[in-house]
Design an enzyme around this catalytic site. Structure first.
Site, PDB file in Angstrom:
ATOM      1  N   CYS A 104       0.889  -1.160   0.000  1.00  0.00           N
ATOM      2  CA  CYS A 104       0.000   0.000   0.000  1.00  0.00           C
ATOM      3  C   CYS A 104       0.916   1.194   0.000  1.00  0.00           C
ATOM      4  O   CYS A 104       1.594   1.460   0.985  1.00  0.00           O
ATOM      5  CB  CYS A 104      -0.920   0.022   1.230  1.00  0.00           C
ATOM      6  SG  CYS A 104      -1.797   1.594   1.372  1.00  0.00           S
ATOM      7  N   CYS A 136      -0.487   4.197   2.642  1.00  0.00           N
ATOM      8  CA  CYS A 136      -0.733   4.024   4.081  1.00  0.00           C
ATOM      9  C   CYS A 136      -0.524   2.557   4.428  1.00  0.00           C
ATOM     10  O   CYS A 136       0.588   2.066   4.310  1.00  0.00           O
ATOM     11  CB  CYS A 136      -2.124   4.526   4.455  1.00  0.00           C
ATOM     12  SG  CYS A 136      -3.399   4.289   3.200  1.00  0.00           S
ATOM     13  N   SER A 137      -1.563   1.869   4.851  1.00  0.00           N
ATOM     14  CA  SER A 137      -1.374   0.453   5.163  1.00  0.00           C
ATOM     15  C   SER A 137      -2.647  -0.328   4.860  1.00  0.00           C
ATOM     16  O   SER A 137      -3.085  -1.142   5.655  1.00  0.00           O
ATOM     17  CB  SER A 137      -0.949   0.275   6.618  1.00  0.00           C
ATOM     18  OG  SER A 137      -1.869   0.905   7.479  1.00  0.00           O
ATOM     19  N   CYS A 138      -3.271  -0.056   3.719  1.00  0.00           N
ATOM     20  CA  CYS A 138      -4.464  -0.794   3.310  1.00  0.00           C
ATOM     21  C   CYS A 138      -4.088  -2.275   3.186  1.00  0.00           C
ATOM     22  O   CYS A 138      -3.081  -2.615   2.550  1.00  0.00           O
ATOM     23  CB  CYS A 138      -4.987  -0.275   1.980  1.00  0.00           C
ATOM     24  SG  CYS A 138      -5.531   1.448   2.075  1.00  0.00           S
TER      25      CYS A 138
END
Lengths: 209, 137
Positions: A112, A115-117
């Site tokens: 991602c 961000c941190s999807c």
């Protein structure tokens, strides 16, 4: 606590949803880090102690089913969200999942970039490194270098494709079934599947090989 | 990038968890601590890291957690309905204020600031093609 279940409101406290609790935890961390009381790296380290326990067991069992049931595999690759729901796994409202199949010629890696999807209902919580800027940028610029750091040395002939997960569409990888596992049960196969393999920084190997 | 915790860390953290109040209520999966939400593991890790870095006695957090659970039970009729990590976060907030690490007002305003930000503003569209392709040699 399930994803949908709301936490009971508490008298004198206005916190009653996961979003509010998440914001409060984040606010507390931000203040403590800014004041120099604690480093984010120390918190990352402590969270790594248990994050494997949340683990990708669900994703691993789905992979094992796809390896042993060709019709399921077809449905999984066609519409992962629907195929996972069929097994009772889901919970991300309105969000789509796509599964990418590794082959001897093409290897997929998921990142991602912003961000941190992460497809957490299936893979559990993301590892800390998934959120680090180093992974997010280098996975795109130098995917082979990143994979080597994780101990994955692909043949030069393999094409590498890097996919960007977002809040709307999250990817994960269907690794190749290791040779020498004919006749293994789904449970035995699931044991072999690691979180790294589901993100694409690893592959699945038979023990002792 | 791909660091694993030192092998001696987990038993050390396990021993802290073992002495917590109502430890039978800690969500577990196959006997190990399980977290359903990212904020839960963050709140947990933050507390243990503060204990190890700043050296305050673990009993101080234990007492705050007991008090936080008792506050819930005093205010609710459904005594079984509490969430372990919601109470955990409340206890950590009390501890932090008692230690002078932050004030309630600071925490509330920062929380509101975060809630007011739209979530992952830039990342709400699906990216349907690979962002990089490295052809095989």
């Amino acid at each position: 606590m399930s994803v949908d279940q709301k936490i009971q409101p508490v008298e004198g406290l206005s916190m009653h949803s996961d979003a509010e609790l998440a914001a409060r935890a984040k606010a507390m961390e931000a203040i403590l880090v800014e004041k120099g009381l604690i480093g984010s790296d120390a918190i990352d380290y402590m969270s790594s102690v248990y994050e494997n326990e949340v683990g990708p067991q669900i994703g691993a069992s789905i992979v094992a089913k796809a390896w042993t049931d060709p019709e399921f595999k077809e449905r999984l690759l066609a519409d992962a969200t629907k195929a996972c729901q069929e097994l009772g796994f889901g919970g991300m409202q309105g969000e789509e999942m796509t599964v990418l199949e590794n082959t001897p010629d093409v290897h997929h890696l998921v990142v991602c970039t912003l961000c941190s999807c992460y497809p957490w209902p299936v893979l559990g919580l993301p590892p800390n490194w998934y959120k680090y800027p180093a992974y997010r940028s280098r996975a795109v610029r130098d995917p082979r270098g990143v994979m080597e750091e994780f101990g994955l040395d692909l043949p030069d002939s393999v094409e590498v494709r890097v996919w960007d997960s977002s809040a709307e569409l999250r990817y994960w990888v269907l690794p190749m079934r290791p040779a020498g596992t004919d006749g293994w049960t789904e449970e035995q196969l699931a044991e072999l599947v690691t979180r790294d393999a589901l993100i694409g920084v690893g592959d699945v190997t038979r023990p002792g090989v | 990038m791909n660091e694993r915790p030192a092998p001696e860390t987990k038993p050390r953290v396990d021993s802290l968890v073992d002495v917590l109040p109502f430890s039978d209520r800690i969500p577990r999966h196959d006997g190990e601590m399980a977290f359903d939400q990212a904020w839960e593991i963050r709140a947990f890790a933050m507390t243990v890291a503060l204990h190890e870095e700043l050296g305050f006695p673990w009993e101080e957090f234990q007492s705050e957690l007991i008090a936080a659970i008792q506050r819930w039970e005093a205010a609710q009729t459904d005594l079984a309905g509490w969430s372990y990590y919601e109470r955990w976060l409340a206890a950590l907030g009390e501890l932090a204020q008692g230690k002078g690490w932050l004030t309630g007002a600071e925490l509330d305003s920062r929380t509101q600031e975060i809630l007011d930000q739209p979530p992952t503003t830039d990342h709400h569209h699906a990216v349907r093609e690979p962002v990089a392709v490295v052809p095989g040699a």
